[in-house]
Design a protein around this motif. Sequence first.
Motif, mmCIF file in Angstrom:
data_model
loop_
_atom_site.group_PDB
_atom_site.id
_atom_site.type_symbol
_atom_site.label_atom_id
_atom_site.label_comp_id
_atom_site.label_asym_id
_atom_site.label_seq_id
_atom_site.Cartn_x
_atom_site.Cartn_y
_atom_site.Cartn_z
ATOM 1 N N PRO A 197 -48.735 -18.690 7.397
ATOM 2 C CA PRO A 197 -48.151 -17.533 8.088
ATOM 3 C C PRO A 197 -48.978 -16.257 7.909
ATOM 4 C CG PRO A 197 -46.478 -18.715 6.864
ATOM 5 C CD PRO A 197 -47.790 -19.278 6.421
ATOM 6 N N ILE A 198 -49.014 -15.463 8.964
ATOM 7 C CA ILE A 198 -49.686 -14.165 8.949
ATOM 8 C C ILE A 198 -48.614 -13.090 9.153
ATOM 9 C CG2 ILE A 198 -51.372 -12.679 10.116
ATOM 10 C CD1 ILE A 198 -52.751 -15.300 11.043
ATOM 11 N N PHE A 199 -48.698 -12.024 8.360
ATOM 12 C CA PHE A 199 -47.667 -10.982 8.383
ATOM 13 C C PHE A 199 -48.185 -9.687 9.015
ATOM 14 C CE2 PHE A 199 -47.178 -13.556 4.500
ATOM 15 C CZ PHE A 199 -45.959 -14.176 4.781
ATOM 16 N N ALA A 200 -47.297 -9.009 9.750
ATOM 17 C CA ALA A 200 -47.605 -7.659 10.224
ATOM 18 C C ALA A 200 -47.678 -6.748 8.998
ATOM 19 C CB ALA A 200 -46.529 -7.160 11.183
ATOM 20 N N THR A 201 -48.725 -5.972 8.881
ATOM 21 C CA THR A 201 -48.917 -5.153 7.675
ATOM 22 C C THR A 201 -48.226 -3.793 7.758
ATOM 23 O OG1 THR A 201 -51.037 -4.408 8.586
ATOM 24 C CG2 THR A 201 -51.076 -6.293 7.077
ATOM 25 N N GLY A 202 -47.666 -3.464 8.915
ATOM 26 C CA GLY A 202 -46.932 -2.206 9.076
ATOM 27 C C GLY A 202 -46.093 -2.276 10.338
ATOM 28 N N ASP A 203 -45.111 -1.379 10.462
ATOM 29 C CA ASP A 203 -44.289 -1.333 11.673
ATOM 30 C C ASP A 203 -45.141 -0.942 12.870
ATOM 31 O OD1 ASP A 203 -42.350 -1.755 9.817
ATOM 32 O OD2 ASP A 203 -41.185 0.060 10.269
ATOM 33 N N GLY A 204 -44.825 -1.498 14.029
ATOM 34 C CA GLY A 204 -45.584 -1.132 15.220
ATOM 35 C C GLY A 204 -45.185 -1.957 16.432
ATOM 36 N N VAL A 205 -46.010 -1.854 17.458
ATOM 37 C CA VAL A 205 -45.787 -2.574 18.720
ATOM 38 C C VAL A 205 -47.021 -3.430 19.010
ATOM 39 C CG1 VAL A 205 -45.371 -2.351 21.195
ATOM 40 C CG2 VAL A 205 -44.311 -0.734 19.609
ATOM 41 N N VAL A 206 -46.790 -4.689 19.378
ATOM 42 C CA VAL A 206 -47.905 -5.590 19.705
ATOM 43 C C VAL A 206 -48.561 -5.120 21.006
ATOM 44 C CG1 VAL A 206 -48.584 -7.954 20.236
ATOM 45 C CG2 VAL A 206 -46.769 -7.515 18.545
ATOM 46 N N ARG A 207 -49.834 -4.738 20.901
ATOM 47 C CA ARG A 207 -50.548 -4.271 22.099
ATOM 48 C C ARG A 207 -51.114 -5.450 22.882
ATOM 49 N NH1 ARG A 207 -55.790 -2.541 23.427
ATOM 50 N NH2 ARG A 207 -56.561 -2.683 21.287
ATOM 51 N N ARG A 208 -51.572 -6.457 22.149
ATOM 52 C CA ARG A 208 -52.081 -7.653 22.828
ATOM 53 C C ARG A 208 -51.938 -8.860 21.918
ATOM 54 N NH1 ARG A 208 -58.299 -6.517 24.036
ATOM 55 N NH2 ARG A 208 -58.173 -8.692 24.758
ATOM 56 N N ALA A 209 -51.760 -10.037 22.526
ATOM 57 C CA ALA A 209 -51.715 -11.312 21.815
ATOM 58 C C ALA A 209 -52.343 -12.323 22.757
ATOM 59 C CB ALA A 209 -50.277 -11.686 21.455
ATOM 60 N N ASP A 210 -53.700 -12.434 22.711
ATOM 61 C CA ASP A 210 -54.431 -13.297 23.644
ATOM 62 C C ASP A 210 -55.776 -13.684 23.036
ATOM 63 O OD1 ASP A 210 -56.279 -11.115 24.069
ATOM 64 O OD2 ASP A 210 -54.805 -10.238 25.456
ATOM 65 N N ASN A 211 -56.649 -14.279 23.862
ATOM 66 C CA ASN A 211 -57.974 -14.707 23.385
ATOM 67 C C ASN A 211 -59.083 -14.185 24.292
ATOM 68 O OD1 ASN A 211 -57.595 -16.209 25.651
ATOM 69 N ND2 ASN A 211 -57.794 -18.229 24.658
ATOM 70 N N THR A 212 -58.843 -13.004 24.890
ATOM 71 C CA THR A 212 -59.824 -12.491 25.859
ATOM 72 C C THR A 212 -60.945 -11.685 25.207
ATOM 73 O OG1 THR A 212 -58.420 -10.544 26.230
ATOM 74 C CG2 THR A 212 -58.108 -12.422 27.706
ATOM 75 N N ALA A 213 -60.769 -11.222 23.969
ATOM 76 C CA ALA A 213 -61.828 -10.462 23.305
ATOM 77 C C ALA A 213 -62.860 -11.422 22.731
ATOM 78 C CB ALA A 213 -61.245 -9.592 22.205
ATOM 79 N N SER A 214 -64.120 -11.112 22.938
ATOM 80 C CA SER A 214 -65.218 -11.992 22.528
ATOM 81 C C SER A 214 -65.260 -12.174 21.015
ATOM 82 C CB SER A 214 -66.541 -11.414 23.025
ATOM 83 O OG SER A 214 -67.615 -12.195 22.561
ATOM 84 N N GLY A 215 -65.316 -13.461 20.585
ATOM 85 C CA GLY A 215 -65.537 -13.785 19.185
ATOM 86 C C GLY A 215 -64.290 -13.935 18.348
ATOM 87 N N TYR A 216 -63.162 -13.272 18.731
ATOM 88 C CA TYR A 216 -61.975 -13.272 17.881
ATOM 89 C C TYR A 216 -61.070 -14.476 18.106
ATOM 90 C CZ TYR A 216 -63.035 -8.429 16.612
ATOM 91 O OH TYR A 216 -63.637 -7.283 16.140
ATOM 92 N N GLY A 217 -61.314 -15.260 19.177
ATOM 93 C CA GLY A 217 -60.419 -16.370 19.487
ATOM 94 C C GLY A 217 -59.013 -15.848 19.769
ATOM 95 N N ASN A 218 -58.028 -16.621 19.349
ATOM 96 C CA ASN A 218 -56.644 -16.146 19.482
ATOM 97 C C ASN A 218 -56.439 -14.984 18.493
ATOM 98 O OD1 ASN A 218 -56.150 -18.231 21.299
ATOM 99 N ND2 ASN A 218 -55.430 -19.613 19.680
ATOM 100 N N HIS A 219 -56.070 -13.853 19.016
ATOM 101 C CA HIS A 219 -55.937 -12.697 18.130
ATOM 102 C C HIS A 219 -54.767 -11.813 18.567
ATOM 103 C CE1 HIS A 219 -58.296 -11.069 21.439
ATOM 104 N NE2 HIS A 219 -57.930 -9.851 21.048
ATOM 105 N N ILE A 220 -54.325 -10.991 17.644
ATOM 106 C CA ILE A 220 -53.224 -10.050 17.885
ATOM 107 C C ILE A 220 -53.683 -8.651 17.491
ATOM 108 C CG2 ILE A 220 -50.903 -9.346 17.121
ATOM 109 C CD1 ILE A 220 -50.300 -12.331 16.645
ATOM 110 N N VAL A 221 -53.327 -7.665 18.299
ATOM 111 C CA VAL A 221 -53.578 -6.260 17.970
ATOM 112 C C VAL A 221 -52.228 -5.537 17.951
ATOM 113 C CG1 VAL A 221 -54.665 -4.097 18.670
ATOM 114 C CG2 VAL A 221 -55.886 -6.269 18.979
ATOM 115 N N ILE A 222 -51.968 -4.847 16.853
ATOM 116 C CA ILE A 222 -50.720 -4.085 16.712
ATOM 117 C C ILE A 222 -51.043 -2.593 16.648
ATOM 118 C CG2 ILE A 222 -48.697 -3.616 15.265
ATOM 119 C CD1 ILE A 222 -48.840 -6.462 14.245
ATOM 120 N N GLN A 223 -50.358 -1.823 17.484
ATOM 121 C CA GLN A 223 -50.457 -0.360 17.417
ATOM 122 C C GLN A 223 -49.325 0.154 16.525
ATOM 123 O OE1 GLN A 223 -50.369 0.937 21.545
ATOM 124 N NE2 GLN A 223 -52.572 1.408 21.477
#
Length: 326
Positions: free
Chosen positions: A216-242
């Motif tokens: 399991p991977i945990f959110a390290t702080g409160d926020g909103v998921v900006r993206r959850a996809d694999n479109t960024a080069s090199g990161y594979g499946n990734h999540i970005v939280i604002q």
Amino acid sequence: MAKKVKYYFDTESLAYRKIKPKKTKQLGYIGLFLLSSALFGFLCFVVLLNTPYFETPKDRLQAREIETMKLRYAILNKKMEQIDEVLEDIEERDNNIYRAYFNTSAIPTEQRKAGFGGVNRYKELEGFNNSDLVINTSKKVDIISKQLAIQSKSLDEILALAKQKNKLLAAIPAIQPVKNEQMKRMASGYGYRSDPFTKARKMHQGMDFTAPTGTPIFATGDGVVRRADNTASGYGNHIVIQHGYGYETLYGHLSKYKVKAGQRVKRGDVIGYVGSTGRSEAPHLHYEVHKDGKPVNPINFYYGTISAAEYSIISKLANQENQSLD
């Protein structure tokens, strides 16, 4: 005592004769005496009315009311002095503790205790026997009322700052994104590292945590998921939280997601699972922290879950210039 009799000498008869006063003159003397007596009596009456030795029941009642009023004003002034002392203590704590804690400027004493300029606010109270007492008391009431209004506004501001600070503290990415009790999952830290594919030395903008696929991977702080996809080069499946306040975190090479774009998350929520998708040499989590659009070292944000000794261990591992896993 016998009344004096007056005589005159008559030259014709060569004898003394008794003087007989005229009746009109006697009446004039009597009238003058009565008038003088009445005027004197009236003046005495007026003087007595205006002395403290001659009071009517109404005067005595009014005097008691005035004394009662003075006593009440004295009690009111005493209470206002006590209120002023309490208010000064609150103002001191407000300036030196609350406002200092939230890094906001203190309110000057001159501003807190300033009077009222412009027109005479107390003109209608002038011209009476106790005007000074009433005017001074009114001024104290107005100044304390103004101080209370300023203090109330300051406390509203402190409350808003406290709420904002609570949100800020909850938003800061303050924990590790995977469980790492023994501090053994740190594979590569922030800084220049050897690329696993090209072997060239390049900037590694995050930290790599080794873990089995599905961890399991945990959110390290409160926020909103900006993206959850694999479109960024090199990161594979990734999540970005604002997280707000300029903070953003990235979690790369996931095997699968547990959140979607637009979803609100809390610190400690499971957002996905470790994998090896994208440009990855082995199952691990690539974790980045960005502040105001620039990458920063994530190790500076783990104060929420590790002790000073654990920080020393993980810092030593993170600073080794080894090969990264992505």
